[in-house]
Design a protein around this motif. Structure first.
Motif, short mmCIF file in Angstrom:
data_model
loop_
_atom_site.label_atom_id
_atom_site.label_comp_id
_atom_site.label_asym_id
_atom_site.label_seq_id
_atom_site.Cartn_x
_atom_site.Cartn_y
_atom_site.Cartn_z
N GLY A 51 0.81 -1.21 0.00
CA GLY A 51 0.00 0.00 0.00
C GLY A 51 0.85 1.26 0.00
N GLU A 52 0.17 2.39 -0.02
CA GLU A 52 0.86 3.68 -0.07
C GLU A 52 1.56 4.03 1.24
OE1 GLU A 52 1.26 5.69 -2.63
OE2 GLU A 52 0.07 4.55 -4.07
N ASN A 53 1.01 3.56 2.36
CA ASN A 53 1.55 3.94 3.67
C ASN A 53 2.59 2.92 4.14
OD1 ASN A 53 -0.12 6.21 3.80
ND2 ASN A 53 -1.80 4.99 4.67
N ALA A 54 3.74 2.92 3.49
CA ALA A 54 4.83 2.01 3.85
C ALA A 54 6.06 2.83 4.21
CB ALA A 54 5.14 1.07 2.70
N ALA A 55 6.82 2.35 5.18
CA ALA A 55 8.03 3.04 5.62
C ALA A 55 9.12 1.99 5.85
CB ALA A 55 7.76 3.84 6.88
N MET A 56 10.22 2.41 6.46
CA MET A 56 11.37 1.53 6.65
C MET A 56 11.02 0.26 7.42
SD MET A 56 14.65 1.24 6.10
CE MET A 56 16.13 0.46 6.74
N ASN A 57 10.34 0.40 8.56
CA ASN A 57 10.03 -0.74 9.41
C ASN A 57 8.54 -1.03 9.53
OD1 ASN A 57 12.71 -1.48 10.10
ND2 ASN A 57 12.80 0.20 11.56
N ALA A 76 11.98 -8.65 10.78
CA ALA A 76 12.39 -9.14 9.46
C ALA A 76 13.52 -8.29 8.90
CB ALA A 76 11.20 -9.12 8.50
N ARG A 77 13.45 -6.97 9.09
CA ARG A 77 14.50 -6.07 8.60
C ARG A 77 15.82 -6.36 9.33
NH1 ARG A 77 14.37 -2.96 4.19
NH2 ARG A 77 12.37 -2.03 4.74
N GLU A 78 15.77 -6.55 10.65
CA GLU A 78 16.99 -6.81 11.42
C GLU A 78 17.63 -8.14 11.02
OE1 GLU A 78 16.07 -6.58 15.55
OE2 GLU A 78 15.84 -4.40 15.55
N ASN A 79 16.82 -9.10 10.61
CA ASN A 79 17.32 -10.42 10.23
C ASN A 79 17.62 -10.54 8.74
OD1 ASN A 79 17.25 -11.53 12.84
ND2 ASN A 79 15.08 -12.02 12.66
N ASN A 80 17.63 -9.39 8.03
CA ASN A 80 17.88 -9.39 6.58
C ASN A 80 16.90 -10.27 5.83
OD1 ASN A 80 20.21 -7.64 6.73
ND2 ASN A 80 21.37 -9.39 7.48
N VAL A 82 13.96 -8.98 4.52
CA VAL A 82 13.15 -8.18 3.60
C VAL A 82 13.83 -8.30 2.25
CG1 VAL A 82 12.20 -5.91 3.07
CG2 VAL A 82 12.43 -6.64 5.45
N LEU A 83 13.34 -9.20 1.42
CA LEU A 83 14.01 -9.61 0.18
C LEU A 83 13.36 -8.91 -1.01
CD1 LEU A 83 14.17 -13.39 1.12
CD2 LEU A 83 16.05 -11.75 1.21
N CYS A 102 3.77 -11.85 14.20
CA CYS A 102 5.06 -11.32 13.75
C CYS A 102 5.24 -11.50 12.26
CB CYS A 102 6.20 -12.08 14.42
SG CYS A 102 6.50 -11.63 16.10
N VAL A 103 5.96 -10.59 11.64
CA VAL A 103 6.39 -10.75 10.26
C VAL A 103 7.80 -11.33 10.28
CG1 VAL A 103 6.98 -9.57 8.12
CG2 VAL A 103 4.96 -8.87 9.40
N LYS A 104 7.96 -12.51 9.70
CA LYS A 104 9.26 -13.17 9.67
C LYS A 104 10.05 -12.83 8.41
CE LYS A 104 9.90 -15.54 12.73
NZ LYS A 104 10.35 -15.17 14.10
N THR A 105 9.36 -12.78 7.27
CA THR A 105 10.02 -12.55 5.99
C THR A 105 9.09 -11.80 5.06
OG1 THR A 105 11.21 -14.67 6.21
CG2 THR A 105 11.21 -13.67 4.03
N VAL A 106 9.65 -10.89 4.28
CA VAL A 106 8.92 -10.20 3.21
C VAL A 106 9.64 -10.50 1.91
CG1 VAL A 106 8.12 -7.99 2.29
CG2 VAL A 106 8.20 -8.35 4.78
N ILE A 107 8.92 -11.06 0.93
CA ILE A 107 9.51 -11.37 -0.37
C ILE A 107 8.75 -10.59 -1.44
CG2 ILE A 107 9.99 -13.18 -2.06
CD1 ILE A 107 10.03 -15.17 0.30
N ASN A 108 9.48 -9.79 -2.21
CA ASN A 108 8.87 -8.98 -3.25
C ASN A 108 8.77 -9.82 -4.53
OD1 ASN A 108 8.28 -7.10 -5.31
ND2 ASN A 108 9.20 -5.45 -4.13
#
Length: 201
Positions: A51-57, A76-80, A82-83, A102-108
């Motif tokens: 969505g439009e409202n996304a930021a670093m964390n 997820a960001r701290e554990n690298n 966010v792919l 919790c969010v564990k992983t984000v894959i684009n």
């Protein structure tokens, strides 16, 4: 079953997920092996658009059930994990913890799609690769001995089905761990076998 999980998730729409207490966790659940029955995996992946409202964390996800989720992705960001990063409109696969807190992983998935090439591991005199297309379609690039068929993200793994030369019409399914994904690079592995691709120009 998946529909029920999404309905339960939809009931808490509007709440922002907070950071998880356990900072050590990586994506769990599947092993690097082909001897896994994917029908028995409790896939805790949520699919949708950024969505439009996304930021670093933090991530706003417009999921496939029509809900808007505001997710904290600090762990997820701290554990690298966010792919491929993300931008509004990108298609994402977001792997949650089993309790969906919790969010564990984000894959684009938008970044994942494209033509990926690497030197031929046999002699290095040519390039071979994989074409990852919209709709879960995978194709081989300059690999007559391997015919890629489909792909999808399941429980944080890249699942690829293929048919090998001499194997008849029998499909083989392998689950790869994605180690790196960005605009120019895709690296994944299964057991000790590592595949390092660059995006075709």
């Amino acid at each position: 079953m998946r529909k029920l999980m999404f309905l339960a998730l939809g009931a808490i729409v509007g709440l922002s997920f907070t950071a998880c207490g356990n900072k050590q966790g990586q994506t769990s659940g599947m092993t690097d092996t082909t001897l896994v029955d994917s029908s028995k995996i409790k896939d805790v992946t949520v699919y949708g658009l950024c969505g439009e409202n996304a930021a670093m964390n933090s991530l706003q996800l417009l999921n496939d059930m029509g809900d808007t989720l505001n997710l904290n992705i600090e762990e997820a960001r701290e554990n690298n994990q966010v792919l491929g990063n993300y931008a509004p409109g990108d298609r994402l696969a977001v792997v949650m913890s089993p309790d969906y807190k919790c969010v564990k992983t984000v894959i684009n998935e938008s970044v994942l799609m494209g033509n990926w090439l690497m030197p031929n591991p046999i002699d290095g005199s040519s390039v071979v690769g994989i074409r990852i297309k919209d709709g879960g379609i995978a194709e081989s690039i300059e690999q007559p001995s391997i015919i890629y068929k489909t792909w999808k993200i399941i429980d944080g793994k890249l699942e690829i089905t293929m048919v090998r030369e001499g194997g008849g019409d029998e499909e083989e399914t392998i689950w790869y761990t994605i180690d790196k994904l960005d605009a120019d690079s895709l690296v994944y592995h299964v057991n000790d076998e590592v595949f390092e691709y660059g995006r075709a120009k």
